[in-house]
Motif scaffolding. Structure first.
Motif, PDB file in Angstrom:
ATOM      1  N   PHE A  14       0.831  -1.202   0.000  1.00 22.91           N
ATOM      2  CA  PHE A  14       0.000   0.000   0.000  1.00 22.91           C
ATOM      3  C   PHE A  14       0.866   1.252   0.000  1.00 22.91           C
ATOM      4  O   PHE A  14       0.592   2.222  -0.698  1.00 22.91           O
ATOM      5  CB  PHE A  14      -0.943   0.007   1.204  1.00 22.91           C
ATOM      6  N   ALA A  15       1.933   1.225   0.804  1.00 20.77           N
ATOM      7  CA  ALA A  15       2.825   2.386   0.892  1.00 20.77           C
ATOM      8  C   ALA A  15       3.520   2.643  -0.443  1.00 20.77           C
ATOM      9  O   ALA A  15       3.575   3.779  -0.918  1.00 20.77           O
ATOM     10  CB  ALA A  15       3.860   2.173   1.997  1.00 20.77           C
ATOM     11  N   TYR A  16       4.048   1.586  -1.084  1.00 18.98           N
ATOM     12  CA  TYR A  16       4.727   1.755  -2.369  1.00 18.98           C
ATOM     13  C   TYR A  16       3.743   2.205  -3.439  1.00 18.98           C
ATOM     14  O   TYR A  16       4.063   3.033  -4.285  1.00 18.98           O
ATOM     15  CB  TYR A  16       5.438   0.473  -2.795  1.00 18.98           C
ATOM     16  N   GLY A  17       2.524   1.662  -3.388  1.00 21.29           N
ATOM     17  CA  GLY A  17       1.490   2.085  -4.334  1.00 21.29           C
ATOM     18  C   GLY A  17       1.157   3.562  -4.175  1.00 21.29           C
ATOM     19  O   GLY A  17       0.985   4.288  -5.160  1.00 21.29           O
ATOM     20  N   ALA A  18       1.091   4.028  -2.936  1.00 17.72           N
ATOM     21  CA  ALA A  18       0.828   5.443  -2.679  1.00 17.72           C
ATOM     22  C   ALA A  18       1.975   6.307  -3.206  1.00 17.72           C
ATOM     23  O   ALA A  18       1.750   7.366  -3.794  1.00 17.72           O
ATOM     24  CB  ALA A  18       0.633   5.680  -1.182  1.00 17.72           C
ATOM     25  N   ALA A  19       3.215   5.847  -3.026  1.00 16.76           N
ATOM     26  CA  ALA A  19       4.379   6.594  -3.536  1.00 16.76           C
ATOM     27  C   ALA A  19       4.338   6.669  -5.057  1.00 16.76           C
ATOM     28  O   ALA A  19       4.571   7.733  -5.642  1.00 16.76           O
ATOM     29  CB  ALA A  19       5.677   5.944  -3.063  1.00 16.76           C
ATOM     30  N   ILE A  20       4.033   5.555  -5.716  1.00 13.45           N
ATOM     31  CA  ILE A  20       3.948   5.531  -7.178  1.00 13.45           C
ATOM     32  C   ILE A  20       2.835   6.459  -7.659  1.00 13.45           C
ATOM     33  O   ILE A  20       2.997   7.204  -8.623  1.00 13.45           O
ATOM     34  CB  ILE A  20       3.715   4.093  -7.696  1.00 13.45           C
TER      35      ILE A  20
END
Length: 153
Positions: free
Chosen positions: A9-15
């Motif tokens: 979820f965190a990496y998706g938010a960053a992307i």
């Protein structure tokens, strides 16, 4: 069924934040402790090293602690390679509704690693900057501006 982790979820938010700012990354390497993406900066390839951490409250400031002990060799290899790269730290307040993205360039990372620290501790300032403790003296730290997406373009 594919299982999703908090970091997904965190990496998706960053992307999503990167793409909202006109930056379109490509995944190069995925791991338990970090993900690495490639982007093009001024027609040159650049790598983004992304890590995430949940908020920790020490009573005075909200802060996030990113353990980099197991990645020190990899980070030093990036620094010595001369490749352009940035570390994007996803600072999670609430995994589904709130967080912040701190962008650290290689010069700032080098200054931090020279202190011998094995973690990156980030505090949010009211001045429009983040503060990264260098662990030396109370008044010695690295300031990181908010919203540095333009440095990635």
């Amino acid at each position: 069924m594919s299982e999703l982790k908090k970091s997904d979820f965190a990496y998706g938010a960053a992307i999503s934040a990167l793409m909202s700012n006109g930056i379109y990354p490509t995944l190069v390497s995925s791991g338990k402790r970090r993900n690495i993406y490639k982007i093009s900066v001024n027609n040159k390839e650049c790598e983004l090293y992304i890590k995430s951490s949940s908020i920790s409250n020490n009573g005075l400031y909200d802060n996030w602690i990113f353990n980099i002990e197991k990645e020190l060799d990899e980070l030093n290899e990036y620094l010595s390679s001369g490749k352009k790269f940035f570390i994007l730290l996803v600072c999670i307040v609430d995994i589904f509704s709130k967080g912040e993205l701190v962008i650290i360039n290689s010069d700032e990372l080098k200054a931090l690693l020279e202190t011998g620290k094995k973690n990156i501790t980030i505090s949010r300032q009211r001045t429009g900057e983040y503060m990264i403790s260098t662990g030396r003296k109370k008044d010695e730290y690295i300031n990181i501006r908010y919203n540095r997406f333009n440095e990635l373009k």
